[in-house]
Design an enzyme around this catalytic site. Structure first.
Site, PDB file in Angstrom:
ATOM      1  N   GLU A  33       1.239  -0.585  -5.071  1.00 58.75           N
ATOM      2  CA  GLU A  33       0.303   0.495  -5.355  1.00 58.75           C
ATOM      3  C   GLU A  33       1.145   1.706  -5.748  1.00 58.75           C
ATOM      4  OE1 GLU A  33      -3.265   3.340  -3.724  1.00 58.75           O
ATOM      5  OE2 GLU A  33      -1.651   2.749  -2.390  1.00 58.75           O
ATOM      6  N   ASP A  75       0.832  -1.203   0.000  1.00 56.46           N
ATOM      7  CA  ASP A  75       0.000   0.000   0.000  1.00 56.46           C
ATOM      8  C   ASP A  75       0.870   1.258   0.000  1.00 56.46           C
ATOM      9  OD1 ASP A  75      -2.740   1.146   0.436  1.00 56.46           O
ATOM     10  OD2 ASP A  75      -1.783   1.964   2.224  1.00 56.46           O
TER      11      ASP A  75
END
Ligand code: NOJ
Length: 596
Positions: free
Chosen positions: A309, A249
């Site tokens: 990401e 993330d």
């Protein structure tokens, strides 16, 4: 050496044996390889003669666990719910599921605020439920990928609770604490992505801490070796439980300029009323690559994959995330398709050419839990089902790994909140009405046409759109023309056709504004993909001689057009509005140049 060569030949032979018959009515079973238990072992050998790794042949599927399947009927999905749907995932053709955060969390950002990295939130189950899910998935030949929230923890994580307790805490330097410039004056002008200053004053120790997202998500200080070591250990904890990789993330924002220079201010304001700025000093700092290289070394010991990401604006930025020697992320997400909001062959050609020419393996994503569903983004309101199949025909036949978002395969649509008081996602309340938040793309999976779409018998945590009555797994499974059955057939083809597994990508008819077409060439065969992205019928012709293939006809593999025969003429192909044709072209006898 000789043994390795025999192994590769054997794999190539297997791949060739698993061909799908043209236009099968029942979906063929995908031939996924079983994940191997991979604790602490050296990188596994490639799965084919081209040196590909398992994740290059795999189809990934993102599950938002709150919304997938609710086994205890409390209105929120859970791990046992996911376990109960493994047969469904297998039949669809999924090889790996990425589960967004299911760790203990106050749920301010619905799990992206982790308060313990080595446990499961009780709303989703227990560690032992996780272990059962892991072994059930393994039996189904499905790998599990977890979400690693590296940039920040929850403010309820024990590290932060200790860190904020005193300036001399052992954990003080695990986060980014600074003095303000003066009373009510934060250390610099950085703005949080989720609104307001990126600095939060803490009355107890009279300093500010930094948060790129919500104030409840304080950023970790990755310059501190103790943080790095603790976080690397987290990945080992999950690898040793059988996890096959992580989606990382917010990796772009792991580091900040230690001197805290102000970011340049840009014209205008964002949806939250803050001045726009260019994140020059708190985004994509070069130090992130050292961390990624370290994480990759650990991952390689477990034959694991790292998906990033990574919000890159062009292929140069994307290339940096593969690492100088392919030693960082195997699958940085480029999100380039998610920025194309219309069915535009020229735009898709441009994006694909860029990503296909990147330094590493391409990754294709249409939408996710932060991005409006592709059904709405590309749909014209009249032909959305046909368009959903066209988009599947595109991103599931390209050279690269696709990551599906749950529900895409049944044509789930966004269900945006109608009023501010309905909004659950905090950014939707803060930015209303310009920013409605992300609830719309996170609604429960639609399993059948019973109340609550078969997701729960409780009250679902988000409202389900009425389209569930027609767009659900049960109904679509019975309809040979449904989006779901098309996905199943296409994924079965993708798993077994050597050209789709191994072939290169060659754009055809590059000036056609309506029809997107390309070849995937491998050895003496090529798959021809033809996608009519317009509402009008189209006529196309292909001259494949320059590519070394016969220009007479193709053998039909899969199409959305009824009545198309086993063979289709390449000199005069008629396409229905918003249609997909996938066929196989062969080399004329005696010519046998390898195409890849
Ligand atoms: C990216 C995640 O996809 C998003 O849902 C989350 O809010 C932010 N990172 C913060 O963790």
């Amino acid at each position: 050496m000789a043994r390795k060569f025999c192994f590769l030949l054997f794999c190539a032979f297997l791949a060739l044996c698993q061909r799908l018959p043209a236009q099968s009515t029942a979906p063929a079973k995908p031939a996924a390889t079983k994940p191997t238990k991979s604790v602490g072992q050296a990188p596994a050998p490639p799965v084919d003669a081209e040196g590909h790794q398992w994740w290059q042949h795999a189809v990934f599927y993102e599950i938002y666990p709150r919304s997938f399947a609710d086994s205890n009927n409390d209105g929120v999905g859970d791990l046992n719910g996911i376990a109960s749907k493994l047969d469904y995932l297998k039949k669809l053709g999924v090889d790996a599921v990425w589960i967004t955060p299911c760790f203990p969390s106050p749920q301010v950002d619905f799990g992206y605020d982790v308060s313990d990295y080595e446990d499961i939130d009780s709303m989703y189950g227990t560690l032992s439920d996780f272990d059962q899910l892991q072994s059930g998935a393994q039996e189904h030949g499905i790998r599990i990928i977890l979400d690693f929230v590296m940039n920040h923890t929850s403010d309820q994580h024990k590290w932060f609770i200790d860190s904020r307790s005193s300036r001399t805490s052992k954990y003080r330097d695990w986060y980014i604490w600074r003095d303000g410039k003066g009373p009510n004056h934060p250390p610099n002008n950085w703005v949080a992505l989720f609104g307001g200053s990126a600095w939060q004053f803490d009355g107890k120790t009279k300093q500010y801490y930094y948060h790129y997202f919500y104030p409840q998500q304080p950023d970790l200080n990755w310059r501190n070796p103790a943080v790095k070591s603790a976080m690397f250990d987290v990945t080992k904890f999950w690898y040793s439980r059988g996890v096959a990789g992580f989606r990382l993330d917010a990796v772009d924002t792991l580091f900040e300029d230690p001197e805290l220079h102000d970011n340049p201010v840009l014209p205008g304001k964002n949806s939250y009323g803050d001045l726009n700025e260019k994140n020059e000093y708190n985004d994509k700092l070069p130090e992130v690559h050292d961390i990624l290289q370290g994480l990759r070394k650990v991952a390689d010991n477990y034959n694991a994959v790292l998906i990033g990401e990574t919000w890159t604006s062009d292929v140069q930025e994307l290339n940096q995330y593969y690492g100088p020697h392919g030693n960082e992320l195997q699958m940085p997400m480029d999100f380039m398709f998610t920025k194309v909001d219309k069915l535009s062959p020229p735009e898709f050609r441009k994006q694909i050419a860029a990503v296909d020419g990147a330094a590493g393996w391409p990754v294709y994503v249409l939408s996710n839990h932060d991005i409006e569903r592709s059904y709405n983004r590309y749909g014209d309101g009249k032909h959305n089902d046909e368009i959903a199949k066209v988009m599947a025909g595109l991103y599931l036949t390209l050279r690269g790994t696709p990551i599906l978002y749950y529900g895409e395969e049944i044509g789930m649509q966004n269900n945006n909140p109608k009023t501010k008081k309905d909004v659950k996602d905090p950014i939707g309340r803060l930015g209303w009405p310009n920013e409605k938040g992300r609830d719309g793309e996170r609604t429960p999976m639609q399993w059948d046409n019973t109340p609550n779409a078969g997701f729960t018998t409780g009250i679902p945590w988000l409202p389900i759109p009425v389209s569930y009555r027609t767009h659900n797994v049960d109904t679509e499974q019975k309809d040979p023309n449904s989006i779901l059955v098309f996905y199943q057939r296409l994924l079965a083809l993708r798993h077994t056709n050597p050209s789709l597994l191994e072939g290169d990508y060659v754009a055809l008819n590059k000036n056609d504004p309506n029809v997107m077409s390309y070849l995937r060439r491998y050895k003496d065969k090529a798959v021809l993909v033809v996608l009519n992205m317009s509402a009008a019928p189209q006529k196309v012709r292909f001259d494949l001689e320059a590519q070394g293939f016969s220009s007479d006809e193709a053998r039909t593999l899969l199409t959305t057009m009824p009545g198309v025969r086993d063979k289709a003429s390449l000199s005069d192909m008629n396409l229905a509005p918003f249609s997909v044709y996938i066929g196989e072209a062969t080399k004329p006898a005696r010519s046998s140049n390898a195409g890849n």
